[in-house]
Write an enzyme that holds these catalytic residues in place. Structure first.
Site, PDB file in Angstrom:
ATOM      1  N   CYS A 169      36.645  31.310  -2.845  1.00  0.00           N
ATOM      2  CA  CYS A 169      35.889  32.558  -2.617  1.00  0.00           C
ATOM      3  C   CYS A 169      36.466  33.699  -3.484  1.00  0.00           C
ATOM      4  CB  CYS A 169      36.516  33.241  -1.185  1.00  0.00           C
ATOM      5  SG  CYS A 169      36.103  34.787  -0.727  1.00  0.00           S
ATOM      6  N   SER A 219      26.911  36.845  -1.009  1.00  0.00           N
ATOM      7  CA  SER A 219      27.012  37.484   0.434  1.00  0.00           C
ATOM      8  C   SER A 219      26.674  39.143  -0.024  1.00  0.00           C
ATOM      9  CB  SER A 219      28.287  37.398   1.105  1.00  0.00           C
ATOM     10  OG  SER A 219      28.195  38.131   2.350  1.00  0.00           O
ATOM     11  N   SER A 271      25.131  40.136   5.560  1.00  0.00           N
ATOM     12  CA  SER A 271      26.046  40.781   6.301  1.00  0.00           C
ATOM     13  C   SER A 271      25.301  41.758   7.423  1.00  0.00           C
ATOM     14  CB  SER A 271      27.101  41.345   5.798  1.00  0.00           C
ATOM     15  OG  SER A 271      27.701  40.566   5.000  1.00  0.00           O
ATOM     16  N   LEU A 272      24.703  41.020   8.551  1.00  0.00           N
ATOM     17  CA  LEU A 272      23.879  41.937   9.284  1.00  0.00           C
ATOM     18  C   LEU A 272      24.806  42.708  10.426  1.00  0.00           C
ATOM     19  CD1 LEU A 272      20.942  42.135   9.274  1.00  0.00           C
ATOM     20  CD2 LEU A 272      20.808  40.293  11.024  1.00  0.00           C
ATOM     21  N   HIS A 273      25.587  41.870  11.222  1.00  0.00           N
ATOM     22  CA  HIS A 273      26.604  42.457  11.868  1.00  0.00           C
ATOM     23  C   HIS A 273      26.015  43.274  13.135  1.00  0.00           C
ATOM     24  CE1 HIS A 273      29.562  40.696   9.301  1.00  0.00           C
ATOM     25  NE2 HIS A 273      29.566  41.710   8.254  1.00  0.00           N
ATOM     26  N   CYS A 301      36.278  46.587   7.536  1.00  0.00           N
ATOM     27  CA  CYS A 301      36.661  45.777   6.434  1.00  0.00           C
ATOM     28  C   CYS A 301      37.658  46.383   5.760  1.00  0.00           C
ATOM     29  CB  CYS A 301      35.549  45.583   5.653  1.00  0.00           C
ATOM     30  SG  CYS A 301      35.789  44.870   3.960  1.00  0.00           S
ATOM     31  N   CYS A 313      35.903  48.555  -3.199  1.00  0.00           N
ATOM     32  CA  CYS A 313      34.393  48.552  -2.417  1.00  0.00           C
ATOM     33  C   CYS A 313      34.140  49.867  -2.328  1.00  0.00           C
ATOM     34  CB  CYS A 313      34.213  47.467  -1.479  1.00  0.00           C
ATOM     35  SG  CYS A 313      32.556  47.276  -0.799  1.00  0.00           S
ATOM     36  N   GLU A 362      41.659  39.678  -4.981  1.00  0.00           N
ATOM     37  CA  GLU A 362      42.028  38.513  -4.297  1.00  0.00           C
ATOM     38  C   GLU A 362      40.923  37.288  -4.517  1.00  0.00           C
ATOM     39  OE1 GLU A 362      42.428  39.189  -0.166  1.00  0.00           O
ATOM     40  OE2 GLU A 362      43.429  41.224  -0.637  1.00  0.00           O
ATOM     41  N   CYS A 388      39.648  38.847   3.846  1.00  0.00           N
ATOM     42  CA  CYS A 388      39.576  39.388   2.563  1.00  0.00           C
ATOM     43  C   CYS A 388      40.188  40.931   2.502  1.00  0.00           C
ATOM     44  CB  CYS A 388      38.409  39.083   1.964  1.00  0.00           C
ATOM     45  SG  CYS A 388      37.168  40.537   1.719  1.00  0.00           S
ATOM     46  N   CYS A 390      31.901  49.666   5.268  1.00  0.00           N
ATOM     47  CA  CYS A 390      32.082  49.047   6.480  1.00  0.00           C
ATOM     48  C   CYS A 390      33.412  49.296   7.292  1.00  0.00           C
ATOM     49  CB  CYS A 390      31.772  47.626   6.275  1.00  0.00           C
ATOM     50  SG  CYS A 390      30.186  47.044   5.190  1.00  0.00           S
ATOM     51  N   GLY A 395      34.466  43.338  -2.682  1.00  0.00           N
ATOM     52  CA  GLY A 395      33.633  44.018  -3.430  1.00  0.00           C
ATOM     53  C   GLY A 395      32.249  43.749  -2.980  1.00  0.00           C
ATOM     54  N   GLU A 396      31.020  44.259  -3.254  1.00  0.00           N
ATOM     55  CA  GLU A 396      29.655  43.990  -2.933  1.00  0.00           C
ATOM     56  C   GLU A 396      29.051  43.525  -4.255  1.00  0.00           C
ATOM     57  OE1 GLU A 396      27.458  43.831  -0.660  1.00  0.00           O
ATOM     58  OE2 GLU A 396      26.025  43.680  -2.213  1.00  0.00           O
ATOM     59  N   ASN A 416      38.143  39.823  12.195  1.00  0.00           N
ATOM     60  CA  ASN A 416      39.623  39.819  11.924  1.00  0.00           C
ATOM     61  C   ASN A 416      40.103  41.172  11.914  1.00  0.00           C
ATOM     62  OD1 ASN A 416      41.126  37.483  10.806  1.00  0.00           O
ATOM     63  ND2 ASN A 416      38.933  37.199   9.721  1.00  0.00           N
TER      64      ASN A 416
END
Ligand code: SAH
Length: 343
Positions: free
Chosen positions: A106, A192, A215-217, A120, A113, A93, A334, A117, A160-161, A291
């Site tokens: 983006c 990111s 990405s701390l979260h 995600c 991935c 995407e 995403c 997470c 993806g990472e 999301n």
């Protein structure tokens, strides 16, 4: 096809080297590089090359392209979400977002991935494969052609990472920044990561003044472990230390991404802890109401809670914004389009 070389997987220097090594004139490499970045899909379109050279390239090389499997345009804000089919049939995407300062794309860096997470959609089927440098670039080239307007900013925040596909991502960054290519400045590019510490350290020495988003979260290991398995490998203290070194080496401000999940990481106490974790750093916190993903039962925080959270950070002099939701009518977050397809 498979034993042929995708010329977009070479950096400019590698392409020159390939030309010299195969007995071709070096200056031809620049012409080919320019054509590739212009979005041609066949060697025959490279009209300033001789027929012979075009034929010889065609025998040994190929030009990758993407097909538009789906395209959804938001009526609210012009956001466009693309589901793209790669040469081998895999789906990824990309998203186009319109801001006052220009058009941002983006891009995805992997098919799937493996970071796992919990909130995600991209990670649900695991990692299928890395994207090559050319395949990352193709998203920019073909979508720019499709919209007929110049893309000025890139964020590596799709599927993806990026730092799990380090070498291909670095090649892509070099190419997209190249004056003979799309010439997009490093300062207009954000990458990111979920916090792969060794690669963050390596990136800090690449001499690429891109923006690093982390990405701390969560404000501590206990909560982070619950939602981000990578946290068991690299503790939050190590991630923060790597960020400090990155800032020191690059003089660039880091963005911390923090997806607010109701009842998981959005309490006043969490906001206080986050404040003391990042206080005094050259950084910015981007709060993202999480999301909703079908397979996950995480809910976004209430507007009131988001406001409380933000106020605490600001009271502690931490620069903070709440991410505006774009493409709300087209499921633009995403991994969700691809997920819908592979389910
Ligand atoms: N792998 C990279 C980049 C991909 S995702 C990374 O982890 O940073 C880009 C951002 O979207 C990350 O901050 C990611 O954590 C976040 N994200 C993923 N799923 C989300 C969701 N359902 N709601 C809000 N943010 C999400």
């Amino acid at each position: 096809m498979t034993d042929r070389i995708n010329l977009k997987d070479f950096t400019f220097e590698q392409l020159e080297q390939y030309f010299t090594e195969t007995g071709l004139q070096k200056f031809r490499a620049k012409q080919v590089f320019q054509w590739l970045h212009n979005g041609v899909t066949s060697f025959d379109e490279m009209t300033n090359l001789s027929k012979e050279l075009r034929k010889s390239l065609d025998e040994r090389c190929f030009i990758s392209k993407v097909e538009f499997a789906e395209k959804h345009e938001s009526k609210l804000d012009g956001t466009i979400k693309y589901l793209l089919r790669l040469n081998d049939g895999n789906l990824i995407e990309s998203v186009i977002m319109r801001y006052k300062h220009g058009i941002t794309i983006c891009v995805s860096t992997q098919v799937g991935c493996r970071m796992g997470c919990g909130f995600c959609a991209s990670t649900i089927g695991g990692l299928v494969r890395h994207l090559t440098a050319g395949e990352i670039l193709d998203q920019v080239i073909f979508i720019q052609k499709d919209i007929g307007e110049r893309i000025s900013n890139i964020v590596l925040m799709g599927i993806g990472e990026p730092l799990d596909n380090y070498d291909n991502v670095i090649k892509f960054l070099k190419n997209v920044n190249h004056p003979a290519g799309l010439n997009i400045g490093y300062r207009h590019i954000s990458l990111s990561t979920c916090g792969l510490v060794p690669q963050m350290m390596k990136l800090s020495q690449e001499n690429m003044p891109i923006t690093l988003s982390v990405s701390l979260h969560a404000p501590n290991n206990e909560i982070r472990n619950k939602i981000m398995p990578v946290s068991k490998k690299y503790f939050i203290e190590e991630v923060i230390k790597a960020c400090k070194i990155f800032i020191e080496r690059t003089n660039r401000r880091i963005t911390f991404e923090y997806a607010l999940i109701s009842g998981v990481n959005d309490s006043i106490e969490n906001a206080r802890e986050l404040s003391s974790l990042v206080k005094g750093m050259l950084c910015h916190v981007n709060l993202i109401p999480v999301n909703k993903v079908d397979e996950r039962d995480y809910e976004k925080s209430t507007l009131k809670q988001i406001d409380l959270f933000k106020n605490i950070l600001e009271k502690n002099s931490v620069s903070t914004t709440v991410r505006r939701e774009l493409g709300g009518d087209i499921n633009a977050s995403c991994g969700q389009l691809r997920r819908g397809h592979t389910k």
